[in-house]
Design an enzyme around this catalytic site. Structure first.
Site, PDB file in Angstrom:
ATOM      1  N   GLY A 193       0.834  -1.201   0.000  1.00  0.00           N
ATOM      2  CA  GLY A 193       0.000   0.000   0.000  1.00  0.00           C
ATOM      3  C   GLY A 193       0.864   1.243   0.000  1.00  0.00           C
TER       4      GLY A 193
ATOM      5  CB  CYS B 171       5.288  -4.294   0.199  1.00  0.00           C
ATOM      6  SG  CYS B 171       6.132  -2.724  -0.026  1.00  0.00           S
ATOM      7  CE1 TYR B 172       1.011   1.119   5.167  1.00  0.00           C
ATOM      8  CE2 TYR B 172      -0.565  -0.681   5.323  1.00  0.00           C
ATOM      9  CZ  TYR B 172      -0.166   0.595   5.683  1.00  0.00           C
ATOM     10  OH  TYR B 172      -0.928   1.336   6.543  1.00  0.00           O
TER      11      TYR B 172
ATOM     12  CG  HIS C 114       5.796  -5.844  -4.569  1.00  0.00           C
ATOM     13  ND1 HIS C 114       4.518  -5.659  -4.086  1.00  0.00           N
ATOM     14  CD2 HIS C 114       6.514  -4.779  -4.155  1.00  0.00           C
ATOM     15  CE1 HIS C 114       4.460  -4.519  -3.426  1.00  0.00           C
ATOM     16  NE2 HIS C 114       5.663  -3.965  -3.446  1.00  0.00           N
TER      17      HIS C 114
ATOM     18  CD  GLU D 167       2.670  -8.421  -5.331  1.00  0.00           C
ATOM     19  OE1 GLU D 167       3.489  -9.159  -4.741  1.00  0.00           O
ATOM     20  OE2 GLU D 167       2.415  -7.267  -4.955  1.00  0.00           O
TER      21      GLU D 167
ATOM     22  CB  SER E 288     -20.980  -4.354 -26.416  1.00  0.00           C
ATOM     23  OG  SER E 288     -19.974  -5.237 -25.939  1.00  0.00           O
ATOM     24  N   GLY E 289     -20.878  -7.095 -28.383  1.00  0.00           N
ATOM     25  CA  GLY E 289     -19.940  -7.809 -29.247  1.00  0.00           C
ATOM     26  C   GLY E 289     -18.629  -8.085 -28.528  1.00  0.00           C
ATOM     27  N   GLY E 290     -18.414  -7.421 -27.398  1.00  0.00           N
ATOM     28  CA  GLY E 290     -17.206  -7.638 -26.616  1.00  0.00           C
ATOM     29  C   GLY E 290     -17.288  -8.953 -25.848  1.00  0.00           C
ATOM     30  CB  VAL E 291     -14.639 -11.161 -24.434  1.00  0.00           C
ATOM     31  CG1 VAL E 291     -13.897 -10.208 -23.553  1.00  0.00           C
ATOM     32  CG2 VAL E 291     -14.602 -12.545 -23.839  1.00  0.00           C
ATOM     33  CG  ASP E 292     -16.037  -8.318 -20.227  1.00  0.00           C
ATOM     34  OD1 ASP E 292     -15.287  -9.294 -20.312  1.00  0.00           O
ATOM     35  OD2 ASP E 292     -15.645  -7.182 -19.912  1.00  0.00           O
ATOM     36  CB  SER E 293     -21.815  -8.008 -23.434  1.00  0.00           C
ATOM     37  OG  SER E 293     -21.329  -7.904 -24.743  1.00  0.00           O
ATOM     38  CB  SER E 294     -19.759 -12.423 -26.109  1.00  0.00           C
ATOM     39  OG  SER E 294     -19.746 -11.359 -27.016  1.00  0.00           O
TER      40      SER E 294
ATOM     41  CE  LYS F  73     -11.818  -8.018 -21.428  1.00  0.00           C
ATOM     42  NZ  LYS F  73     -12.984  -7.117 -21.383  1.00  0.00           N
TER      43      LYS F  73
END
Ligand code: XMP
Length: 530
Positions: free
Chosen positions: A69, A96-97, A183, A185, A238-244, A384
Site C-alpha cells: 500500500g 511490503c506494507y 513483491h 506477485e 456489445s460484441g465484446g467478450v464480457d457481454s458475449s 478478464k
C-alpha cells in the site's frame, strides 16, 4: 464493500470453496495478488483492510494475504487490519506494507529506510524454508519501498536480506505469519510463483480444486435461482467478450427467456453487427434484436468536434434507443450485465480505501436505475482472462473470446474532428487492413489493443507524376500492450509488419496518403485518442 450476494449464490448447496483473502491496503498490485493465487486454483478475493476476524471466520478463509500500500504504517490514519486476524489460526503473508503492518502489530518497528529500494534487487536467503522453500540461496526480487522494518522484536526472525534491507523477509517464531518486503506477485520477481505456491499449498494446505471452467455449472444454477422459472432477462450485447460470455451463460441457464439487444450505432468496425448476428442468432439460436440506429446517431453527431460532447451524445442516444427497445419486451424483470471483477473494484464497490477509479465509460451500467431492472451479473467475480476461459469452455468462437476491447463510443473517438459517413468508411478500411495484417503475422493475440485513428489533416503526397493533396488524411496506427488497461505501453512490433500495414493502407484506401505509428505510453497519454 464488495457485495457478497453472488458469491453466496455460487456456494449454495456446495461445500465452501477454499478461499485465500487479500486484505487490500491500496497497492496497485493488489488485484494481481488475487490473480496469482487463483492461478494456483484457489479462489481469492480482495477485502477491505478492516475486515473483522469474525467475518473472515464466517467466510472460512484458508489463508490471508496483507497487500502492499502507498501509506506509511507509522502515519496517523494509515490503514491497518484488526490485530485479531493473527489469532484466527490461519496463515498470514504480509507483502511490503502488509509485512510492515504485521511486524508493527506483533511487536516490531517500522521507520523510513535509509535507502529506498526500487526495482530489481538481489535477495540473500538465510532460511530456504517456509515461504522461501525450494529456492536457491540468492534470487532477484522486485522491490518498491521507502519504509523498512527496523526491529523485529522477539517474535520474528529475519529469513532473508538484501544489501540495503536486513529484514527483507520474516517468519514468526510461533505463529504461521510470514512477511516479504518485496513483491512476489509481479512477474519481475522470477521466483514469485514459487513463493505464492509455497504459501498456498505448503503453508495454507490448500488442495487447489478451484477451476474457472467449473463456474459454468454453478453460475447457470445461480442464474436459474435468481431469475426463477418464468421471468425474462434482457442482455445488452456489445460484441465484446464480457457481454458475449454473459449472454452465452444466460442462454444456457434460461434458453429462450433471454432476449439480447445489439444497438448498431453506426460507429462499429466493419462487419461488426454481422459478426454478432452470426454468433448469437445463427450459432447459439439466441433471440437477438439488432437495432440499426445509425441514422439517429450520425445525425446527432453531425458537426460535433468536441470529444467529450461526442461521448455524451453517444451515451445518451444509447440509453434512449435501448430503453425504447427494452419496453417492447414484456415480462422482463432482469437486465444481464457483463460486469467483471476489476469493474466491481474500480467502480468503488471494492474494498474500502482502495484507489477508486470511477469509470466514466458508457455501458449498460447506466440503465438499470432508470428502467427499474434487477441486475444479473454472472461474471462479477472474474478477471478478464478468466472470462475468456469461461467463454472458450462454453463454446464461443475464438474471434469473440479473444477480441480486443472496443470502446462504447466506437470509431467516433478514433476520428479527430467531426464524424461523417465518409470518414467512418475510410477508418473502417484502414482498421480492417490493420487487423488482417496483424492476424496474418500472428500478432493479434500478442497485443492488448490494436486500432487505426483518422486524423483529417491535409498532407501532401506524390501520386503518379504529380503532387497530390487528394489524400487529405493521416492515419495513425496504435498498438498497445497492457495488463489492466490502466497503464499501457506501445508495442515494439516488427518493422516488416508495420511496413505491410502502411503500404496496404496507402495503396488500398484512397483518401489516406500518410500512415504514422503512435509511440505514446499511458500515462501520460490514454489508449484511445479521444
Ligand atoms: P483509455 O483511452 O482511457 O482507455 O486509456 C482504457 C480502456 O478503456 C477503453 N475505453 C472505453 N470502453 N467505453 C468503453 O466501454 C468507453 O467510452 C471507452 N473509452 C475508452 C479503451 O478502449 C481501453 O481499452
Amino acid at each position: 464493500m464488495i457485495d457478497r450476494a453472488p458469491s453466496a449464490q455460487y456456494r449454495n448447496g456446495m461445500t465452501p470453496r477454499e478461499t485465500i483473502a487479500v486484505l487490500d491496503f491500496g497497492s496497485q498490485y493488489s488485484q494481481l495478488i488475487a490473480r496469482r493465487v487463483r492461478e494456483h486454483h484457489v479462489f481469492s478475493e480482495l477485502l477491505p483492510p478492516h475486515t473483522t476476524p469474525q467475518r473472515l471466520r464466517e467466510l472460512g478463509v484458508r489463508g490471508l494475504i496483507l497487500s502492499g500500500g502507498p501509506a506509511s504504517v507509522y502515519e496517523p490514519g494509515a490503514p491497518r487490519c484488526d490485530p485479531g486476524v493473527f489469532d484466527l489460526g490461519v496463515p498470514v503473508l504480509g507483502i511490503c506494507y502488509g509485512m510492515q503492518i504485521a511486524c508493527q502489530l506483533l511487536g516490531g518497528e517500522v521507520h523510513a529506510g535509509q535507502t529506498r529500494e526500487y526495482g530489481r534487487v538481489r535477495l540473500h536467503i538465510r532460511q530456504p524454508a517456509g515461504i522461501l522453500a525450494h529456492l536457491p540461496p540468492e534470487i532477484f526480487v522486485w522491490m518498491s519501498h521507502g519504509d523498512a522494518v527496523t526491529a523485529i522484536g522477539d517474535c520474528f526472525e529475519s529469513i532473508a536480506a538484501t544489501d540495503a534491507c536486513p529484514v527483507a523477509a520474516v517468519r514468526h517464531k510461533t505463529r504461521p505469519v510470514f512477511g516479504v518486503q518485496f513483491h512476489p506477485e509481479v512477474t519481475h520477481t522470477p521466483n514469485g510463483e514459487q513463493i505464492i505456491r509455497n504459501f498456498v499449498y505448503e503453508i495454507c494446505g490448500c488442495r487447489g480444486e478451484w477451476r474457472v471452467e467449473n463456474l459454468i455449472d454453478a453460475s447457470v444454477q445461480a442464474i436459474r435461482t435468481q431469475v426463477g422459472p418464468t421471468d425474462r432477462v434482457i442482455c445488452g450485447l456489445s460484441g465484446g467478450v464480457d457481454s458475449s460470455v454473459t449472454a452465452a451463460l444466460l442462454h444456457r441457464a434460461i434458453g429462450d427467456r433471454l432476449v439480447s439487444i445489439f444497438v448498431d450505432n453506426g460507429l462499429c468496425r466493419r462487419r461488426e453487427a454481422e459478426m454478432v448476428e452470426l454468433t448469437f442468432r445463427d450459432h447459439f439460436g439466441i433471440d437477438l434484436r439488432v437495432i440499426d440506429a445509425t441514422d439517429r446517431f450520425l445525425s446527432k453527431l453531425a458537426g460535433v468536434t468536441d470529444p467529450q460532447q461526442k461521448r455524451q451524445i453517444i451515451g445518451h442516444e444509447f440509453i434512449e434507443v435501448f430503453k425504447q427497445e427494452a419496453c417492447k419486451i414484456h415480462g422482463a424483470r432482469f437486465l444481464a450485465q457483463g460486469t467483471i471483477y476489476p469493474d466491481v473494484i474500480e467502480s468503488g464497490h471494492g474494498p474500502a480505501g482502495h484507489s477508486a477509479v470511477i469509470k466514466s465509460h458508457h455501458n449498460v451500467g447506466g440503465l438499470p436505475a432508470e428502467l427499474g431492472f434487477e441486475l444479473v451479473e454472472p461474471l462479477r467475480e472474474l478477471f478478464k482472462d478468466e472470462v475468456r476461459l469461461v467463454g472458450e469452455a462454453i463454446g464461443l468462437p475464438e474471434n469473440v473470446v479473444w477480441r480486443h476491447p472496443f470502446p462504447g463510443p466506437g470509431l467516433a473517438v478514433r476520428i479527430a474532428g467531426a464524424v461523417t459517413r465518409a470518414r467512418l468508411e475510410l477508418l473502417r478500411s484502414a482498421d480492417e487492413i490493420l487487423l488482417e495484417e496483424l492476424t496474418a503475422a500472428g500478432w493479434y493475440r500478442k497485443v492488448a489493443q490494436a486500432f487505426a485513428v483518422l486524423v483529417p489533416v491535409a498532407s501532401v503526397g506524390v501520386m503518379g507524376d504529380g503532387r497530390s493533396y487528394e489524400g487529405e488524411h493521416l492515419c495513425v496506427i496504435r498498438l498497445v500492450e497492457s495488463r489492466d488497461f490502466m497503464t499501457a505501453d506501445w508495442v515494439r512490433i516488427d518493422y516488416d509488419v508495420l511496413a505491410a500495414v502502411g503500404n496496404r493502407i496507402i495503396n488500398e484506401v484512397p483518401g489516406i496518403n500518410r500512415v504514422a505509428y503512435d509511440v505514446s505510453s499511458k500515462p501520460p497519454s490514454t489508449i484511445e485518442w479521444q
